[in-house]
Scaffold this motif. Structure first.
Motif, PDB file in Angstrom:
ATOM      1  N   SER A 116       0.817  -1.221   0.000  1.00 16.58           N
ATOM      2  CA  SER A 116       0.000   0.000   0.000  1.00 16.58           C
ATOM      3  C   SER A 116       0.846   1.265   0.000  1.00 16.58           C
ATOM      4  O   SER A 116       0.312   2.358  -0.181  1.00 16.58           O
ATOM      5  CB  SER A 116      -0.955   0.004   1.202  1.00 16.58           C
ATOM      6  OG  SER A 116      -0.240   0.028   2.425  1.00 16.58           O
ATOM      7  N   ASP A 117       2.148   1.129   0.185  1.00 16.67           N
ATOM      8  CA  ASP A 117       3.071   2.269   0.165  1.00 16.67           C
ATOM      9  C   ASP A 117       4.062   2.071  -0.984  1.00 16.67           C
ATOM     10  O   ASP A 117       4.740   1.036  -1.043  1.00 16.67           O
ATOM     11  CB  ASP A 117       3.809   2.349   1.501  1.00 16.67           C
ATOM     12  CG  ASP A 117       4.737   3.550   1.601  1.00 16.67           C
ATOM     13  OD1 ASP A 117       5.754   3.571   0.871  1.00 16.67           O
ATOM     14  OD2 ASP A 117       4.462   4.439   2.410  1.00 16.67           O
ATOM     15  N   HIS A 159       8.814  -0.657  -3.620  1.00 18.23           N
ATOM     16  CA  HIS A 159      10.083  -0.577  -4.359  1.00 18.23           C
ATOM     17  C   HIS A 159      11.225  -1.221  -3.599  1.00 18.23           C
ATOM     18  O   HIS A 159      12.112  -1.840  -4.192  1.00 18.23           O
ATOM     19  CB  HIS A 159      10.406   0.888  -4.657  1.00 18.23           C
ATOM     20  CG  HIS A 159      11.625   1.074  -5.495  1.00 18.23           C
ATOM     21  ND1 HIS A 159      12.881   1.322  -4.950  1.00 18.23           N
ATOM     22  CD2 HIS A 159      11.804   1.025  -6.844  1.00 18.23           C
ATOM     23  CE1 HIS A 159      13.767   1.431  -5.929  1.00 18.23           C
ATOM     24  NE2 HIS A 159      13.144   1.265  -7.083  1.00 18.23           N
ATOM     25  N   GLU A 160      11.215  -1.091  -2.277  1.00 23.51           N
ATOM     26  CA  GLU A 160      12.363  -1.535  -1.474  1.00 23.51           C
ATOM     27  C   GLU A 160      12.208  -2.921  -0.864  1.00 23.51           C
ATOM     28  O   GLU A 160      13.168  -3.453  -0.301  1.00 23.51           O
ATOM     29  CB  GLU A 160      12.633  -0.522  -0.353  1.00 23.51           C
ATOM     30  CG  GLU A 160      13.206   0.788  -0.851  1.00 23.51           C
ATOM     31  CD  GLU A 160      14.512   0.585  -1.606  1.00 23.51           C
ATOM     32  OE1 GLU A 160      15.372  -0.194  -1.137  1.00 23.51           O
ATOM     33  OE2 GLU A 160      14.672   1.205  -2.677  1.00 23.51           O
ATOM     34  N   HIS A 184      -3.903  -3.231  -0.782  1.00 26.49           N
ATOM     35  CA  HIS A 184      -4.883  -2.479  -0.010  1.00 26.49           C
ATOM     36  C   HIS A 184      -4.749  -2.692   1.498  1.00 26.49           C
ATOM     37  O   HIS A 184      -5.443  -2.028   2.273  1.00 26.49           O
ATOM     38  CB  HIS A 184      -6.294  -2.864  -0.447  1.00 26.49           C
ATOM     39  CG  HIS A 184      -6.600  -2.545  -1.878  1.00 26.49           C
ATOM     40  ND1 HIS A 184      -6.587  -1.265  -2.374  1.00 26.49           N
ATOM     41  CD2 HIS A 184      -6.909  -3.366  -2.928  1.00 26.49           C
ATOM     42  CE1 HIS A 184      -6.896  -1.286  -3.663  1.00 26.49           C
ATOM     43  NE2 HIS A 184      -7.083  -2.547  -4.024  1.00 26.49           N
ATOM     44  N   VAL A 185      -3.896  -3.624   1.930  1.00 30.03           N
ATOM     45  CA  VAL A 185      -3.731  -3.880   3.365  1.00 30.03           C
ATOM     46  C   VAL A 185      -2.918  -2.738   3.968  1.00 30.03           C
ATOM     47  O   VAL A 185      -1.812  -2.444   3.507  1.00 30.03           O
ATOM     48  CB  VAL A 185      -3.027  -5.232   3.611  1.00 30.03           C
ATOM     49  CG1 VAL A 185      -2.801  -5.449   5.104  1.00 30.03           C
ATOM     50  CG2 VAL A 185      -3.860  -6.378   3.023  1.00 30.03           C
ATOM     51  N   PRO A 186      -3.432  -2.053   4.980  1.00 24.37           N
ATOM     52  CA  PRO A 186      -2.738  -0.859   5.497  1.00 24.37           C
ATOM     53  C   PRO A 186      -1.406  -1.185   6.166  1.00 24.37           C
ATOM     54  O   PRO A 186      -1.263  -2.204   6.837  1.00 24.37           O
ATOM     55  CB  PRO A 186      -3.736  -0.282   6.511  1.00 24.37           C
ATOM     56  CG  PRO A 186      -4.616  -1.433   6.888  1.00 24.37           C
ATOM     57  CD  PRO A 186      -4.706  -2.312   5.674  1.00 24.37           C
ATOM     58  N   LYS A 204       0.948   0.084   8.979  1.00 23.17           N
ATOM     59  CA  LYS A 204       0.741   0.905  10.177  1.00 23.17           C
ATOM     60  C   LYS A 204       2.034   1.254  10.899  1.00 23.17           C
ATOM     61  O   LYS A 204       2.034   2.047  11.837  1.00 23.17           O
ATOM     62  CB  LYS A 204      -0.211   0.189  11.140  1.00 23.17           C
ATOM     63  CG  LYS A 204      -1.606  -0.019  10.564  1.00 23.17           C
ATOM     64  CD  LYS A 204      -2.544  -0.633  11.583  1.00 23.17           C
ATOM     65  CE  LYS A 204      -3.955  -0.787  11.033  1.00 23.17           C
ATOM     66  NZ  LYS A 204      -4.892  -1.379  12.031  1.00 23.17           N
ATOM     67  N   ASN A 205       3.145   0.634  10.491  1.00 18.59           N
ATOM     68  CA  ASN A 205       4.418   0.875  11.170  1.00 18.59           C
ATOM     69  C   ASN A 205       5.485   1.211  10.135  1.00 18.59           C
ATOM     70  O   ASN A 205       5.268   1.098   8.930  1.00 18.59           O
ATOM     71  CB  ASN A 205       4.826  -0.378  11.968  1.00 18.59           C
ATOM     72  CG  ASN A 205       3.744  -0.829  12.941  1.00 18.59           C
ATOM     73  OD1 ASN A 205       3.346  -0.087  13.810  1.00 18.59           O
ATOM     74  ND2 ASN A 205       3.250  -2.048  12.756  1.00 18.59           N
ATOM     75  N   GLY A 206       6.653   1.608  10.620  1.00 17.72           N
ATOM     76  CA  GLY A 206       7.739   1.935   9.717  1.00 17.72           C
ATOM     77  C   GLY A 206       8.356   0.699   9.083  1.00 17.72           C
ATOM     78  O   GLY A 206       8.475  -0.352   9.725  1.00 17.72           O
ATOM     79  N   PHE A 207       8.744   0.819   7.822  1.00 14.91           N
ATOM     80  CA  PHE A 207       9.384  -0.289   7.124  1.00 14.91           C
ATOM     81  C   PHE A 207      10.705  -0.630   7.801  1.00 14.91           C
ATOM     82  O   PHE A 207      11.549   0.234   8.012  1.00 14.91           O
ATOM     83  CB  PHE A 207       9.600   0.110   5.660  1.00 14.91           C
ATOM     84  CG  PHE A 207      10.198  -0.962   4.798  1.00 14.91           C
ATOM     85  CD1 PHE A 207       9.683  -2.243   4.799  1.00 14.91           C
ATOM     86  CD2 PHE A 207      11.271  -0.679   3.971  1.00 14.91           C
ATOM     87  CE1 PHE A 207      10.224  -3.237   3.985  1.00 14.91           C
ATOM     88  CE2 PHE A 207      11.821  -1.655   3.152  1.00 14.91           C
ATOM     89  CZ  PHE A 207      11.295  -2.941   3.159  1.00 14.91           C
ATOM     90  N   ARG A 208      10.885  -1.891   8.161  1.00 21.29           N
ATOM     91  CA  ARG A 208      12.062  -2.415   8.861  1.00 21.29           C
ATOM     92  C   ARG A 208      12.319  -1.735  10.210  1.00 21.29           C
ATOM     93  O   ARG A 208      13.422  -1.791  10.737  1.00 21.29           O
ATOM     94  CB  ARG A 208      13.320  -2.285   7.993  1.00 21.29           C
ATOM     95  CG  ARG A 208      13.242  -3.048   6.667  1.00 21.29           C
ATOM     96  CD  ARG A 208      14.600  -3.108   5.980  1.00 21.29           C
ATOM     97  NE  ARG A 208      14.493  -3.683   4.647  1.00 21.29           N
ATOM     98  CZ  ARG A 208      14.930  -3.112   3.542  1.00 21.29           C
ATOM     99  NH1 ARG A 208      15.525  -1.930   3.599  1.00 21.29           N
ATOM    100  NH2 ARG A 208      14.785  -3.695   2.377  1.00 21.29           N
ATOM    101  N   SER A 209      11.284  -1.135  10.792  1.00 22.53           N
ATOM    102  CA  SER A 209      11.468  -0.424  12.060  1.00 22.53           C
ATOM    103  C   SER A 209      11.196  -1.289  13.273  1.00 22.53           C
ATOM    104  O   SER A 209      11.551  -0.918  14.397  1.00 22.53           O
ATOM    105  CB  SER A 209      10.551   0.797  12.116  1.00 22.53           C
ATOM    106  OG  SER A 209       9.187   0.409  12.169  1.00 22.53           O
TER     107      SER A 209
END
Length: 561
Positions: free
Chosen positions: A142-143, A148-149, A188-190, A192-197
């Motif tokens: 969804s982001d 891309h990463e 479409h799945v939200p 909610k947290n930072g990528f790899r955080s």
């Protein structure tokens, strides 16, 4: 599969996992064992002193936690110390569990998925740090940045930014979506947290990993695992999913406590649209072989054409799978009796949990399935492994058995009754759940009524990632159906104001939910939200992530284009 401490309930593939790691200083060296003895054609070391009464101990765990059957295998220094079944395959029937009884191993499947990807990397068909879109160009999160990463390695590490169990309702309970449709709906799945955080357990990215394996290998996931893992390891009894079970097979039937109290059999389930997350059925006999290959660094018991030991995967691949990618916050246990299990380090690698116990590194995983939960634990430096398979949803049982085995080798001078410790923790968890339900009941306005006539709540409600949920008005009551999930059908009853409860027809789900409607200024329904009623409900019932809005009946779902 939060790392819920106790009790362990079903987890989507999962999931569902208990706090099961460690602490303590370096344990004294294990006492030397008597020489091995021969049992027919199998040479096995005698059991350590702590395990001389092991059968009675396992039976106490079965009785305490109401588990019909348990199977256990222990391997040490490349040999099978023990493989044995205890109890019944199904309540009310005479068939007993043995070392060859098949159980759903659920999320213990994930290690097979990681090994498959590492094999394909060794073959040059992919790199673990390839972008997923390099292999599945249509893949979307969804982001856009995460899309891309996202690397193949990220699919195995629970660090995507998705919340706990996000998207599990796309395949748990079983749905009619295909694996590709599940992954397509991931956009479409939200997040909610930072990528790899940080760490949040998921199953849906293993559906992505399943498709990467199929794209890179040119084989179905089932065919690849059978040919490239089961066959070389010698796992002749293992199956990819329930659809391969045949009448008369030595297979355990799962059991769950309907309404959290009445034990009953659970029909076998096939996870056809996310097999890489938790589809495998296996016996402890086969998993003993799997553990020995893992403890040997990927070396197989056979030799290759060059006369050298054959390998399932390289030592470097194993190092990658067993290296921490995602740290996990260490929490304190609910009771002091479990304090010795608190680890010094805790994290997740590629489909393996990593922690320590009494000065030794542990590599382990658990699995949760309707009616069955399990645990595989490796102590690499001691060449020790133990697998515990059960046919009831009690993580307390498999943990109590696992730690008795570990103590036999790591803490031989002290015998701890882990059954009693986990029983105390289970009862505390159940009491807290009761308190939660009591607080909801106390806050309820029993004199309130719904704002609208019941028939006006009927209609089709659509969530961007799940799809349609349909409410019908039948014989004066509201019935709720998840359009793609046959098991999710139940009766809605007014709770207070515009909130209802839904009581599922299948009482073994243990997933009754609140259903809350919001109205606009003109009294029209503009949205519907859901959340589980009990804190004991498995996290794979991620009702809280649904954002349901009314749509006209028959209006096409754009997510299916």
């Amino acid at each position: 599969m939060s790392q819920r401490f106790l009790p362990l309930r079903v987890a989507g593939c999962c999931a569902l996992f208990v706090f099961a790691t460690s602490a303590g200083a370096q344990a004294p060296a294990a006492k030397s064992l008597p020489p091995p003895v021969s049992t027919h054609d199998l040479v096995q070391p005698l059991l350590p002193a702590q395990l001389q009464d092991f059968a009675a101990y396992v039976d106490s765990a079965r009785k305490t936690f109401d588990v019909p059957g348990i199977a256990v295998a222990i391997v040490k220094d490349g040999k099978v110390v023990m493989e044995q079944g205890f109890g019944l395959r199904e309540i009310g029937k005479p068939d007993k569990v043995d070392a060859h009884t098949l159980f759903a191993i659920a999320s213990n499947t994930k290690a097979f998925t990681a090994a498959s990807l590492q094999q394909l990397a060794e073959q040059g068909k992919l790199k673990m740090d390839d972008r997923v879109i390099d292999h599945l160009p249509w893949f979307r999160m969804s982001d856009p940045y995460v899309t891309h990463e996202m690397r193949i390695r990220d699919l195995l590490a629970h660090r995507s930014g998705l919340s706990l169990g996000a998207g599990d309702l796309l395949y748990w309970p079983p749905t009619s979506y295909t694996t590709k449709e599940v992954v397509e709906r991931l956009r479409h799945v939200p997040i909610k947290n930072g990528f790899r955080s940080g760490y949040a357990y998921d199953n849906i990215l293993f559906a992505v990993a399943t498709l990467v394996i199929e794209q890179a290998s040119g084989q179905s996931y089932a065919d690849y695992v059978r040919e490239h893992i089961f066959q070389p390891v010698g796992m002749d009894e293992s199956l990819i999913d329930k659809t391969y079970l045949k009448p008369g097979m030595d297979v355990a039937i799962g059991h769950a406590k309907a309404d959290f109290k009445d034990l009953e059999p659970v029909p076998p389930m096939a996870w056809l649209n996310d097999p890489g997350a938790g589809g495998i059925y296996a016996s402890v006999h086969d998993l003993a072989k799997w553990m020995n290959v893992q403890l040997a660094g990927g070396v197989l018991p056979t030799k290759g054409a060059d006369g050298k030991p054959a390998r399932l995967f390289s030592a470097d691949s194993q190092q990658q799978m067993w290296s921490m990618l995602t740290p996990i916050t260490i929490t304190q246990p609910p009771i002091p009796e479990l304090a010795p299990l608190v680890p010094h380090f805790y994290g997740y690698g590629e489909s393996w949990f990593l922690s320590d116990y009494r000065g030794q590194r542990l590599v382990w995983h658990t699995g949760g399935w309707p009616g069955m939960v399990s645990r595989v634990t490796l102590v690499p430096e001691l060449h020790l492994g133990v697998v515990v398979l059960t046919n009831q949803e009690s993580g307390a049982a498999f943990n109590a058995v696992t730690y008795r085995v570990l103590d036999a080798y790591l803490n031989p001078d002290k015998k701890t009754d882990w059954v009693a410790a986990y029983d105390k923790a289970v009862k505390l968890g159940e009491a807290k759940a009761d308190d939660s339900l009591a607080k909801h009941a106390a806050a309820r306005d029993k004199n309130s009524k719904p704002s609208l006539p019941l028939a006006q709540y009927a209609g089709t409600y659509r969530d961007p990632w799940y799809g349609d949920v349909v409410i019908s008005h039948e014989n004066g009551k509201l019935r709720l159906r998840f359009s793609k999930t046959a098991q999710l059908i139940g009766t809605m009853m007014p709770w207070q104001h515009d909130s209802f409860t839904v009581r599922w027809d299948d009482r073994a789900l243990n997933a009754d939910a609140f259903v809350d409607f919001t109205l606009d200024m003109d009294g029209h329904i503009r949205g519907m939200r859901m959340q589980p009623i009990s804190p004991l409900t498995d996290f794979s019932f991620d009702f809280q992530d649904l954002r349901l809005v009314p749509v006209a009946a028959g209006k096409p779902d754009p997510s299916e284009d």
